[in-house]
Design a protein around this motif. Structure first.
Motif, mmCIF file in Angstrom:
data_model
loop_
_atom_site.group_PDB
_atom_site.id
_atom_site.type_symbol
_atom_site.label_atom_id
_atom_site.label_comp_id
_atom_site.label_asym_id
_atom_site.label_seq_id
_atom_site.Cartn_x
_atom_site.Cartn_y
_atom_site.Cartn_z
ATOM 1 N N UNK A 45 55.116 44.711 71.383
ATOM 2 C CA UNK A 45 54.325 45.941 71.381
ATOM 3 C C UNK A 45 52.867 45.696 71.002
ATOM 4 N N UNK A 46 52.011 46.572 71.495
ATOM 5 C CA UNK A 46 50.600 46.508 71.142
ATOM 6 C C UNK A 46 49.946 45.194 71.484
ATOM 7 N N UNK A 105 46.989 40.352 62.513
ATOM 8 C CA UNK A 105 47.491 39.046 62.911
ATOM 9 C C UNK A 105 48.519 39.126 64.032
ATOM 10 N N UNK A 106 49.727 39.579 63.722
ATOM 11 C CA UNK A 106 50.804 39.536 64.707
ATOM 12 C C UNK A 106 51.869 40.580 64.414
ATOM 13 N N UNK A 107 52.497 41.067 65.477
ATOM 14 C CA UNK A 107 53.628 41.984 65.338
ATOM 15 C C UNK A 107 54.772 41.334 64.578
ATOM 16 N N UNK A 336 58.617 51.130 81.511
ATOM 17 C CA UNK A 336 58.466 52.288 80.623
ATOM 18 C C UNK A 336 58.516 51.865 79.162
ATOM 19 N N UNK A 337 57.661 52.467 78.366
ATOM 20 C CA UNK A 337 57.665 52.152 76.941
ATOM 21 C C UNK A 337 58.781 52.886 76.203
ATOM 22 N N UNK A 378 56.181 56.592 68.383
ATOM 23 C CA UNK A 378 57.602 56.262 68.537
ATOM 24 C C UNK A 378 58.080 55.309 67.446
ATOM 25 N N UNK A 379 57.216 54.410 67.014
ATOM 26 C CA UNK A 379 57.590 53.578 65.875
ATOM 27 C C UNK A 379 57.738 54.435 64.619
#
Length: 398
Positions: A45-46, A105-107, A336-337, A378-379
């Protein structure tokens, strides 16, 4: 088959909602997932940095047949609560735009944080585990699994459906939660792809693929003012993804290429000062030139500015601010997300996420009919609903 192993709670799905639930439920909690690693949707994500929440998250940012359902969980576990958790784990983050918070930094930092919280809570995680069947004898749930080529039967007091929806099947997404819900008599509403690009069967935008422009896009009376991106297949970008959740097949969408103000006064003033210049040349100072070239194929943009009457300029501006388009469809669950629709909230408690007719059965996250906007919403629903279920399970034990 090995002997049965009993757990207080079994959570199906090691995604955002499932892991959050496991951080709260306590007792002997087991999280099962088919993937090789937890939080795969978080990881991608992102752009790999995870838009983990939104500072402005509220009930108005969610779609559901019952718009009131999400209010309780969102108010009891807010975006600020999750931000506090992120801060406690020293994860650096930033606001990108419109309240959207991303990891610096990172997911993977979010995934590691949730795993650390699960470990602290004593929850176990089994990966690369397939769910074969689920049953209930009136008091206890039985979950038959297959792991490393061997079948095993587990039992639990609480069963949590956190396997998400149908979006992004290449990551293993299925309708498992819907199947189990139906098995226990819960209603599942019609589902469709949400936060998804539009497609046009005639490939009309291929020549301008890659062009982006800020717009106000509308569908079914709802509009969003963000960027639109032309693609080989159709239209994407935040504005298009947002309205895709409100759009229905065979309906047009409306695009305002000048969302802030009409270009009429600007073009009329330039007509007085530089009347000999081509209309397309002037429009190309206000819009991407490739987009102007495309528009000239369907709109009369011929002649000089001096040739345009006030009425003609106004009519052109009206078209540019209400460009009606009829998509052929969307790219579907492939890109789709989220999944719109799902397990009907009418059969669930808005405070605990527990099924009203099946004590001990919980539904959280994307599996239910609650879908957020693009931008971390959504998160936040995953965190809030997972927290609510976990707290309810923990409270049962006193």
């Amino acid at each position: 088959m090995s002997k049965q192993t009993h757990w207080d709670s079994i959570i199906l799905g090691a995604g955002a909602a499932g892991m959050m639930c496991a951080t709260q439920s306590g007792g002997r909690t087991l999280v099962l997932d088919h993937a090789k690693a937890p939080g795969e949707k978080i990881r991608i994500s992102g752009g790999g940095r995870c838009n983990f929440t939104n500072m402005y998250a509220g009930p108005e940012n969610f779609l559901s047949a019952n718009p009131h359902f999400c209010k309780s969980a969102l108010s009891r576990y807010t975006q600020w609560d999750f931000i506090d958790m992120v801060a406690r784990h020293n994860i650096a983050y930033h606001e990108k735009t419109l309240g959207q918070l991303f990891c610096d930094n990172s997911a993977k930092d979010i995934i590691a944080m949730l795993q650390a919280e699960m470990t602290q809570a004593g929850a176990a995680l089994w990966l690369e585990t397939q769910i074969v069947s689920v049953s209930h004898d009136g008091t206890t749930f039985s979950v038959e699994i297959e792991k490393s080529g061997k079948r095993e039967s587990l039992t639990c007091t609480n069963l949590v459906l956190a396997t998400g929806g149908k979006s992004i099947p290449k990551m293993g997404a299925t309708g498992l939660a819907y199947d189990i819900a139906r098995q226990f008599g819960l209603t599942v509403t019609d589902t469709r792809a949400g936060l998804v690009p539009f497609t046009f069967s005639d490939g009309r935008f291929k020549a301008i693929s890659g062009v982006a422009h800020p717009v106000r896009a509308a569908a079914n009376g709802t509009s969003f003012e963000e960027a639109m991106l032309f693609t080989h297949r159709g239209l994407s970008g935040p504005a298009m993804l947002q309205i895709s959740s409100y759009w229905h097949e065979s309906q047009p969408i409306s695009v305002n290429l000048f969302p802030d103000s009409s270009p009429f006064d600007t073009l009329r003033n330039r007509r007085q000062e530089q009347g000999r210049r081509n209309l397309t040349t002037e429009l190309a100072t206000l819009l991407p030139s490739r987009l102007v070239d495309h528009l000239s194929e369907t709109m009369d943009l011929s002649g000089n500015l001096a040739d345009q009457s006030d009425a003609a300029l106004q009519a052109l501006c009206d078209r540019l601010q209400n460009w009606e388009l009829l998509p052929s469809g969307t790219e579907g669950y492939r890109t789709a997300e989220v999944t719109l629709g799902g397990i009907d909230t009418g059969g669930l408690s808005s405070k605990t996420m527990e099924a009203k007719a099946v004590p001990g059965l919980y539904v959280i996250g994307e599996a239910m009919d609650v879908t957020g906007w693009l931008g971390g919403f959504n998160f936040q629903w995953a965190w809030s609903s997972g927290w609510a279920a976990g707290q309810a399970i923990a409270a049962k034990r006193g």
